[in-house]
Design a protein around this motif. Structure first.
Motif, PDB file in Angstrom:
ATOM      1  N   VAL A   1       0.844  -1.201   0.000  1.00 58.77           N
ATOM      2  CA  VAL A   1       0.000   0.000   0.000  1.00 58.77           C
ATOM      3  C   VAL A   1       0.876   1.247   0.000  1.00 58.77           C
ATOM      4  CG1 VAL A   1      -1.617   1.366   1.379  1.00 58.77           C
ATOM      5  CG2 VAL A   1      -2.005  -1.082   1.071  1.00 58.77           C
ATOM      6  N   LEU A   2       1.933   1.222   0.802  1.00 58.24           N
ATOM      7  CA  LEU A   2       2.811   2.382   0.906  1.00 58.24           C
ATOM      8  C   LEU A   2       3.626   2.583  -0.368  1.00 58.24           C
ATOM      9  CD1 LEU A   2       4.094   1.921   4.571  1.00 58.24           C
ATOM     10  CD2 LEU A   2       2.219   3.359   3.748  1.00 58.24           C
ATOM     11  N   ALA A   3       4.046   1.485  -0.995  1.00 60.74           N
ATOM     12  CA  ALA A   3       4.852   1.582  -2.218  1.00 60.74           C
ATOM     13  C   ALA A   3       4.052   2.214  -3.356  1.00 60.74           C
ATOM     14  CB  ALA A   3       5.354   0.202  -2.628  1.00 60.74           C
ATOM     15  N   ALA A   4       2.735   2.000  -3.353  1.00 62.12           N
ATOM     16  CA  ALA A   4       1.880   2.553  -4.408  1.00 62.12           C
ATOM     17  C   ALA A   4       1.387   3.958  -4.083  1.00 62.12           C
ATOM     18  CB  ALA A   4       0.683   1.622  -4.642  1.00 62.12           C
ATOM     19  N   MET A   5       1.756   4.468  -2.935  1.00 63.90           N
ATOM     20  CA  MET A   5       1.261   5.756  -2.464  1.00 63.90           C
ATOM     21  C   MET A   5       2.178   6.888  -2.932  1.00 63.90           C
ATOM     22  SD  MET A   5       0.682   6.684   1.569  1.00 63.90           S
ATOM     23  CE  MET A   5       2.445   6.905   1.902  1.00 63.90           C
ATOM     24  N   PRO A   6       1.624   7.971  -3.444  1.00 64.25           N
ATOM     25  CA  PRO A   6       2.475   9.106  -3.827  1.00 64.25           C
ATOM     26  C   PRO A   6       3.128   9.731  -2.593  1.00 64.25           C
ATOM     27  CG  PRO A   6       0.163   9.708  -3.975  1.00 64.25           C
ATOM     28  CD  PRO A   6       0.209   8.230  -3.728  1.00 64.25           C
ATOM     29  N   ALA A   7       4.312  10.293  -2.769  1.00 59.79           N
ATOM     30  CA  ALA A   7       5.065  10.834  -1.639  1.00 59.79           C
ATOM     31  C   ALA A   7       4.298  11.909  -0.894  1.00 59.79           C
ATOM     32  CB  ALA A   7       6.407  11.388  -2.129  1.00 59.79           C
ATOM     33  N   ASP A   8       3.516  12.721  -1.622  1.00 59.90           N
ATOM     34  CA  ASP A   8       2.805  13.811  -0.952  1.00 59.90           C
ATOM     35  C   ASP A   8       1.625  13.319  -0.115  1.00 59.90           C
ATOM     36  OD1 ASP A   8       0.984  13.106  -2.892  1.00 59.90           O
ATOM     37  OD2 ASP A   8       0.964  15.058  -3.902  1.00 59.90           O
ATOM     38  N   ALA A   9       1.316  12.013  -0.206  1.00 55.01           N
ATOM     39  CA  ALA A   9       0.209  11.472   0.577  1.00 55.01           C
ATOM     40  C   ALA A   9       0.551  11.367   2.063  1.00 55.01           C
ATOM     41  CB  ALA A   9      -0.192  10.102   0.048  1.00 55.01           C
ATOM     42  N   LEU A  10       1.813  11.476   2.399  1.00 52.16           N
ATOM     43  CA  LEU A  10       2.224  11.358   3.801  1.00 52.16           C
ATOM     44  C   LEU A  10       1.551  12.390   4.704  1.00 52.16           C
ATOM     45  CD1 LEU A  10       6.060  10.624   3.564  1.00 52.16           C
ATOM     46  CD2 LEU A  10       4.273   9.095   4.420  1.00 52.16           C
ATOM     47  N   THR A  11       1.162  13.506   4.139  1.00 50.19           N
ATOM     48  CA  THR A  11       0.548  14.570   4.957  1.00 50.19           C
ATOM     49  C   THR A  11      -0.981  14.480   4.992  1.00 50.19           C
ATOM     50  OG1 THR A  11       0.537  16.065   3.054  1.00 50.19           O
ATOM     51  CG2 THR A  11       2.463  16.144   4.505  1.00 50.19           C
TER      52      THR A  11
ATOM     53  N   ASN B   1      -8.053  17.325  13.187  1.00 47.74           N
ATOM     54  CA  ASN B   1      -7.429  16.899  14.437  1.00 47.74           C
ATOM     55  C   ASN B   1      -6.951  15.448  14.425  1.00 47.74           C
ATOM     56  OD1 ASN B   1      -7.932  19.433  15.683  1.00 47.74           O
ATOM     57  ND2 ASN B   1     -10.051  18.818  16.076  1.00 47.74           N
ATOM     58  N   ASP B   2      -7.002  14.802  13.252  1.00 52.02           N
ATOM     59  CA  ASP B   2      -6.588  13.400  13.141  1.00 52.02           C
ATOM     60  C   ASP B   2      -5.123  13.286  12.727  1.00 52.02           C
ATOM     61  OD1 ASP B   2      -9.135  12.416  13.759  1.00 52.02           O
ATOM     62  OD2 ASP B   2      -9.792  12.670  11.675  1.00 52.02           O
ATOM     63  N   TRP B   3      -4.569  12.106  12.911  1.00 57.87           N
ATOM     64  CA  TRP B   3      -3.202  11.839  12.473  1.00 57.87           C
ATOM     65  C   TRP B   3      -3.097  11.834  10.956  1.00 57.87           C
ATOM     66  CZ3 TRP B   3      -1.292   7.081  15.788  1.00 57.87           C
ATOM     67  CH2 TRP B   3      -0.979   7.532  17.075  1.00 57.87           C
ATOM     68  N   ALA B   4      -2.003  12.352  10.445  1.00 59.11           N
ATOM     69  CA  ALA B   4      -1.676  12.179   9.032  1.00 59.11           C
ATOM     70  C   ALA B   4      -1.048  10.799   8.855  1.00 59.11           C
ATOM     71  CB  ALA B   4      -0.702  13.264   8.576  1.00 59.11           C
ATOM     72  N   ILE B   5      -0.976  10.340   7.607  1.00 57.72           N
ATOM     73  CA  ILE B   5      -0.372   9.028   7.339  1.00 57.72           C
ATOM     74  C   ILE B   5       1.051   8.976   7.888  1.00 57.72           C
ATOM     75  CG2 ILE B   5       0.472   7.501   5.500  1.00 57.72           C
ATOM     76  CD1 ILE B   5      -1.996   8.225   3.891  1.00 57.72           C
ATOM     77  N   ARG B   6       1.771  10.075   7.788  1.00 59.62           N
ATOM     78  CA  ARG B   6       3.143  10.118   8.321  1.00 59.62           C
ATOM     79  C   ARG B   6       3.156   9.776   9.820  1.00 59.62           C
ATOM     80  NH1 ARG B   6       7.681  12.769   6.733  1.00 59.62           N
ATOM     81  NH2 ARG B   6       6.564  14.018   5.186  1.00 59.62           N
ATOM     82  N   ASN B   7       2.199  10.325  10.567  1.00 58.69           N
ATOM     83  CA  ASN B   7       2.120  10.056  12.006  1.00 58.69           C
ATOM     84  C   ASN B   7       1.751   8.606  12.296  1.00 58.69           C
ATOM     85  OD1 ASN B   7       0.613  13.160  11.841  1.00 58.69           O
ATOM     86  ND2 ASN B   7       2.560  12.911  12.889  1.00 58.69           N
TER      87      ASN B   7
ATOM     88  N   ARG C   1      -3.640  -4.065  11.551  1.00 60.24           N
ATOM     89  CA  ARG C   1      -4.749  -4.137  10.609  1.00 60.24           C
ATOM     90  C   ARG C   1      -5.660  -2.907  10.744  1.00 60.24           C
ATOM     91  NH1 ARG C   1      -3.554  -7.092   6.705  1.00 60.24           N
ATOM     92  NH2 ARG C   1      -5.757  -7.149   6.155  1.00 60.24           N
ATOM     93  N   GLU C   2      -5.865  -2.439  11.964  1.00 60.92           N
ATOM     94  CA  GLU C   2      -6.711  -1.274  12.189  1.00 60.92           C
ATOM     95  C   GLU C   2      -6.111  -0.033  11.537  1.00 60.92           C
ATOM     96  OE1 GLU C   2      -7.482  -0.568  16.298  1.00 60.92           O
ATOM     97  OE2 GLU C   2      -9.211   0.707  15.910  1.00 60.92           O
ATOM     98  N   HIS C   3      -4.805   0.150  11.696  1.00 60.64           N
ATOM     99  CA  HIS C   3      -4.163   1.331  11.120  1.00 60.64           C
ATOM    100  C   HIS C   3      -3.996   1.218   9.611  1.00 60.64           C
ATOM    101  CE1 HIS C   3      -3.542   3.799  14.576  1.00 60.64           C
ATOM    102  NE2 HIS C   3      -2.953   2.835  15.257  1.00 60.64           N
ATOM    103  N   LEU C   4      -3.858  -0.006   9.105  1.00 59.69           N
ATOM    104  CA  LEU C   4      -3.817  -0.187   7.664  1.00 59.69           C
ATOM    105  C   LEU C   4      -5.125   0.289   7.038  1.00 59.69           C
ATOM    106  CD1 LEU C   4      -2.633  -1.257   5.004  1.00 59.69           C
ATOM    107  CD2 LEU C   4      -3.370  -3.552   5.694  1.00 59.69           C
ATOM    108  N   GLU C   5      -6.249  -0.079   7.667  1.00 62.47           N
ATOM    109  CA  GLU C   5      -7.549   0.382   7.168  1.00 62.47           C
ATOM    110  C   GLU C   5      -7.689   1.891   7.284  1.00 62.47           C
ATOM    111  OE1 GLU C   5      -8.221  -2.811   5.502  1.00 62.47           O
ATOM    112  OE2 GLU C   5      -9.824  -1.322   5.444  1.00 62.47           O
ATOM    113  N   GLN C   6      -7.117   2.462   8.337  1.00 60.72           N
ATOM    114  CA  GLN C   6      -7.156   3.917   8.505  1.00 60.72           C
ATOM    115  C   GLN C   6      -6.429   4.607   7.356  1.00 60.72           C
ATOM    116  OE1 GLN C   6      -5.262   5.224  12.100  1.00 60.72           O
ATOM    117  NE2 GLN C   6      -5.991   7.334  11.914  1.00 60.72           N
ATOM    118  N   ILE C   7      -5.265   4.081   6.971  1.00 61.65           N
ATOM    119  CA  ILE C   7      -4.511   4.647   5.852  1.00 61.65           C
ATOM    120  C   ILE C   7      -5.304   4.514   4.558  1.00 61.65           C
ATOM    121  CG2 ILE C   7      -2.451   4.325   4.416  1.00 61.65           C
ATOM    122  CD1 ILE C   7      -0.942   3.543   6.978  1.00 61.65           C
ATOM    123  N   ARG C   8      -5.918   3.342   4.348  1.00 62.58           N
ATOM    124  CA  ARG C   8      -6.703   3.124   3.126  1.00 62.58           C
ATOM    125  C   ARG C   8      -7.858   4.126   3.033  1.00 62.58           C
ATOM    126  NH1 ARG C   8      -6.296  -3.244   3.376  1.00 62.58           N
ATOM    127  NH2 ARG C   8      -4.900  -3.626   1.630  1.00 62.58           N
TER     128      ARG C   8
END
Length: 217
Positions: free
Chosen positions: A110-120, A126-132, A204-211
């Motif tokens: 999932v991370l390999a297919a994600m554009p670099a700017d998606a980290l933010t 008030n939620d976490w960014a993917i980077r966090n 698994r919970e955080h993977l779904e959060q990123i998705r």
């Protein structure tokens, strides 16, 4: 008809972190959260279906897709579940190793297919960014490994030591007479089975959060 025991965690800690947690110990790593009990149960049915599909995708033992699923639900305020006290045997540890590796590979894909700017990107202001989320996961395996011993590892070591491999190695190397050992951390009981369950549930919970964050953009 396949039946799965679901433990609906109603602890203050779970509710404070985002809602009721529905755990399915027989499907290690399968968990769902809901702001109400009904929402948690509806979500765990979806989580079970997705988990079984994941098992079938990787040619692991799972009921047929068209079989109905029956749930046996127990509410608990405890963060340690009755099945967590059972010692993990060799076959279970081997199965954990395989599933944990598959889960981590899925996260990396999932991370390999994600554009670099998606980290933010994040769900709300008030939620976490993917980077966090990723920084959190990078430390989490070491934190879980520390639950296998009283006192845990110093935080500095959590940050500079290995991650997933450390947890799995610690579990694999536990003597048979320590595979049901109960340790206490801040008043909370932990066992090797609980460490394994929460480690995969957490990822698994955080993977779904990123998705969900990626889907919303």
């Amino acid at each position: 008809m396949p039946q799965y025991q679901v433990f609906l965690e109603t602890s203050a800690e779970a509710i404070e972190e985002g809602g009721y947690l529905a755990h399915v110990p027989a499907l290690i790593g399968c968990v769902a959260r809901g702001k109400t009990k009904d929402e948690a149960m509806a979500n765990v049915r979806e989580a079970i279906a997705a988990y079984l599909a994941w098992l079938r995708q990787h040619h692991l033992d799972a009921p047929d897709a068209n079989e109905a699923i029956e749930l046996d639900v127990t509410e608990t305020e405890s963060t340690i579940l009755p099945p967590d006290y059972a010692a993990m045997n060799y076959d279970e540890l081997e199965d954990l190793w395989h599933r944990a590796a598959l889960s981590r590979q899925e996260l990396l894909r999932v991370l390999a297919a994600m554009p670099a700017d998606a980290l933010t990107r994040k769900s709300g202001e008030n939620d976490w960014a993917i980077r966090n989320i990723l920084a959190h996961l990078a430390q989490a395996d070491l934190w879980y490994a520390s639950r296998l011993d009283e006192g845990g590892l110093p935080e500095l070591l959590w940050r500079i030591a290995a991650t997933r491999a450390l947890v799995l190695q610690r579990l694999q190397n536990l003597p048979a007479d320590e595979r049901a050992r109960v340790t206490n951390h801040g008043g909370e009981e932990w066992t090797p089975r609980k460490v394994a369950r929460r480690m995969l549930e957490h990822e698994r919970e955080h993977l779904e959060q990123i998705r969900e964050i990626l889907k919303a953009q």
